[in-house]
Design a protein around this motif. Structure first.
Motif, PDB file in Angstrom:
ATOM      1  N   GLN A  87      -8.092   6.864  -5.049  1.00  0.00           N
ATOM      2  CA  GLN A  87      -7.103   5.913  -5.566  1.00  0.00           C
ATOM      3  C   GLN A  87      -5.809   6.624  -5.963  1.00  0.00           C
ATOM      4  OE1 GLN A  87      -7.113   2.566  -5.796  1.00  0.00           O
ATOM      5  NE2 GLN A  87      -9.106   2.440  -4.823  1.00  0.00           N
ATOM      6  N   LEU A  88      -5.929   7.756  -6.641  1.00  0.00           N
ATOM      7  CA  LEU A  88      -4.727   8.486  -7.046  1.00  0.00           C
ATOM      8  C   LEU A  88      -4.009   9.052  -5.831  1.00  0.00           C
ATOM      9  CD1 LEU A  88      -2.800   9.488  -9.165  1.00  0.00           C
ATOM     10  CD2 LEU A  88      -4.359  11.417  -9.605  1.00  0.00           C
ATOM     11  N   ARG A  89      -4.753   9.577  -4.873  1.00  0.00           N
ATOM     12  CA  ARG A  89      -4.139  10.087  -3.642  1.00  0.00           C
ATOM     13  C   ARG A  89      -3.360   8.965  -2.949  1.00  0.00           C
ATOM     14  NH1 ARG A  89      -8.086  12.565  -2.041  1.00  0.00           N
ATOM     15  NH2 ARG A  89      -7.370  14.678  -2.443  1.00  0.00           N
ATOM     16  N   HIS A  90      -3.941   7.784  -2.883  1.00  0.00           N
ATOM     17  CA  HIS A  90      -3.281   6.632  -2.257  1.00  0.00           C
ATOM     18  C   HIS A  90      -1.991   6.276  -3.021  1.00  0.00           C
ATOM     19  CE1 HIS A  90      -2.752   2.848  -0.181  1.00  0.00           C
ATOM     20  NE2 HIS A  90      -2.646   2.254  -1.353  1.00  0.00           N
ATOM     21  N   ALA A  91      -2.045   6.292  -4.340  1.00  0.00           N
ATOM     22  CA  ALA A  91      -0.857   5.973  -5.137  1.00  0.00           C
ATOM     23  C   ALA A  91       0.255   6.996  -4.905  1.00  0.00           C
ATOM     24  CB  ALA A  91      -1.220   5.917  -6.621  1.00  0.00           C
ATOM     25  N   ILE A  92      -0.128   8.259  -4.823  1.00  0.00           N
ATOM     26  CA  ILE A  92       0.864   9.311  -4.567  1.00  0.00           C
ATOM     27  C   ILE A  92       1.466   9.137  -3.184  1.00  0.00           C
ATOM     28  CG2 ILE A  92       1.168  11.797  -4.218  1.00  0.00           C
ATOM     29  CD1 ILE A  92      -0.988  12.172  -6.445  1.00  0.00           C
ATOM     30  N   GLU A  93       0.629   8.871  -2.195  1.00  0.00           N
ATOM     31  CA  GLU A  93       1.117   8.694  -0.825  1.00  0.00           C
ATOM     32  C   GLU A  93       2.003   7.464  -0.699  1.00  0.00           C
ATOM     33  OE1 GLU A  93      -2.485   8.698   1.456  1.00  0.00           O
ATOM     34  OE2 GLU A  93      -2.561  10.891   1.505  1.00  0.00           O
ATOM     35  N   ALA A  94       1.740   6.443  -1.491  1.00  0.00           N
ATOM     36  CA  ALA A  94       2.555   5.225  -1.439  1.00  0.00           C
ATOM     37  C   ALA A  94       3.989   5.513  -1.881  1.00  0.00           C
ATOM     38  CB  ALA A  94       1.938   4.138  -2.313  1.00  0.00           C
ATOM     39  N   GLN A  95       4.172   6.526  -2.701  1.00  0.00           N
ATOM     40  CA  GLN A  95       5.505   6.881  -3.183  1.00  0.00           C
ATOM     41  C   GLN A  95       6.165   7.989  -2.371  1.00  0.00           C
ATOM     42  OE1 GLN A  95       5.665   7.862  -7.293  1.00  0.00           O
ATOM     43  NE2 GLN A  95       5.623   5.727  -7.943  1.00  0.00           N
ATOM     44  N   HIS A  96       5.347   8.841  -1.760  1.00  0.00           N
ATOM     45  CA  HIS A  96       5.874  10.031  -1.110  1.00  0.00           C
ATOM     46  C   HIS A  96       5.117  10.303   0.180  1.00  0.00           C
ATOM     47  CE1 HIS A  96       7.008  10.485  -5.349  1.00  0.00           C
ATOM     48  NE2 HIS A  96       8.043  11.140  -4.888  1.00  0.00           N
ATOM     49  N   ALA A  97       5.408  11.453   0.752  1.00  0.00           N
ATOM     50  CA  ALA A  97       4.720  11.883   1.972  1.00  0.00           C
ATOM     51  C   ALA A  97       3.223  12.036   1.698  1.00  0.00           C
ATOM     52  CB  ALA A  97       5.298  13.209   2.443  1.00  0.00           C
ATOM     53  N   PRO A  98       2.401  11.862   2.714  1.00  0.00           N
ATOM     54  CA  PRO A  98       0.941  11.958   2.554  1.00  0.00           C
ATOM     55  C   PRO A  98       0.502  13.267   1.917  1.00  0.00           C
ATOM     56  CG  PRO A  98       1.488  11.166   4.734  1.00  0.00           C
ATOM     57  CD  PRO A  98       2.776  11.594   4.084  1.00  0.00           C
ATOM     58  N   VAL A  99      -0.573  13.169   1.156  1.00  0.00           N
ATOM     59  CA  VAL A  99      -1.209  14.334   0.535  1.00  0.00           C
ATOM     60  C   VAL A  99      -2.386  14.701   1.428  1.00  0.00           C
ATOM     61  CG1 VAL A  99      -2.439  15.165  -1.490  1.00  0.00           C
ATOM     62  CG2 VAL A  99      -0.563  13.531  -1.751  1.00  0.00           C
ATOM     63  N   THR A 100      -2.456  15.929   1.846  1.00  0.00           N
ATOM     64  CA  THR A 100      -3.546  16.331   2.749  1.00  0.00           C
ATOM     65  C   THR A 100      -4.868  16.299   2.013  1.00  0.00           C
ATOM     66  OG1 THR A 100      -3.158  18.645   2.219  1.00  0.00           O
ATOM     67  CG2 THR A 100      -2.064  17.775   4.174  1.00  0.00           C
ATOM     68  N   GLU A 101      -5.894  15.874   2.740  1.00  0.00           N
ATOM     69  CA  GLU A 101      -7.260  15.869   2.216  1.00  0.00           C
ATOM     70  C   GLU A 101      -7.726  17.294   2.025  1.00  0.00           C
ATOM     71  OE1 GLU A 101      -9.405  13.282   1.491  1.00  0.00           O
ATOM     72  OE2 GLU A 101      -7.872  11.801   1.889  1.00  0.00           O
TER      73      GLU A 101
END
Length: 102
Positions: A87-101
């Motif tokens: 959920q936090l990764r999704h929230a971060i990606e919604a604002q910025h470039a994707p966060v790698t797994e």
């Protein structure tokens, strides 16, 4: 109602996390951050408090702090990850470039 729970059960980390969540949703970020801090003081492994704290940091424009919470969630959850980290990764990606797994 959550404020009453926290007053009556000050050692309940989940109650502090939910209080922080409700305060954040009401736009009371300073109070929300205090509630999350208390939840994590009581229970450093409280996944919900870490996710919600990361989301609060995002709302405040503190992406590096949100990423720090995501890294801690990844560490706590391990290879399989957990819903809070996703959920936090999704929230971060919604604002910025994707966060790698991991």
């Amino acid at each position: 109602a959550l404020e009453l729970v926290v007053v009556n059960r000050p050692d309940n980390a989940d109650a502090h996390a939910w209080l922080g969540y409700s305060l954040r949703r009401a736009g009371r970020y300073d109070a929300a951050l205090q509630a999350y801090d208390e939840a994590l003081r009581l229970s450093p492994r409280n996944l919900a408090a870490r996710e919600y704290l990361g989301e609060a940091y995002l709302a405040l424009g503190r992406r590096a702090d949100a990423m720090s919470q995501l890294l801690e969630l990844d560490r706590l959850c391990g290879v399989a990850s957990c819903e809070e980290a996703r959920q936090l990764r999704h929230a971060i990606e919604a604002q910025h470039a994707p966060v790698t797994e991991r």
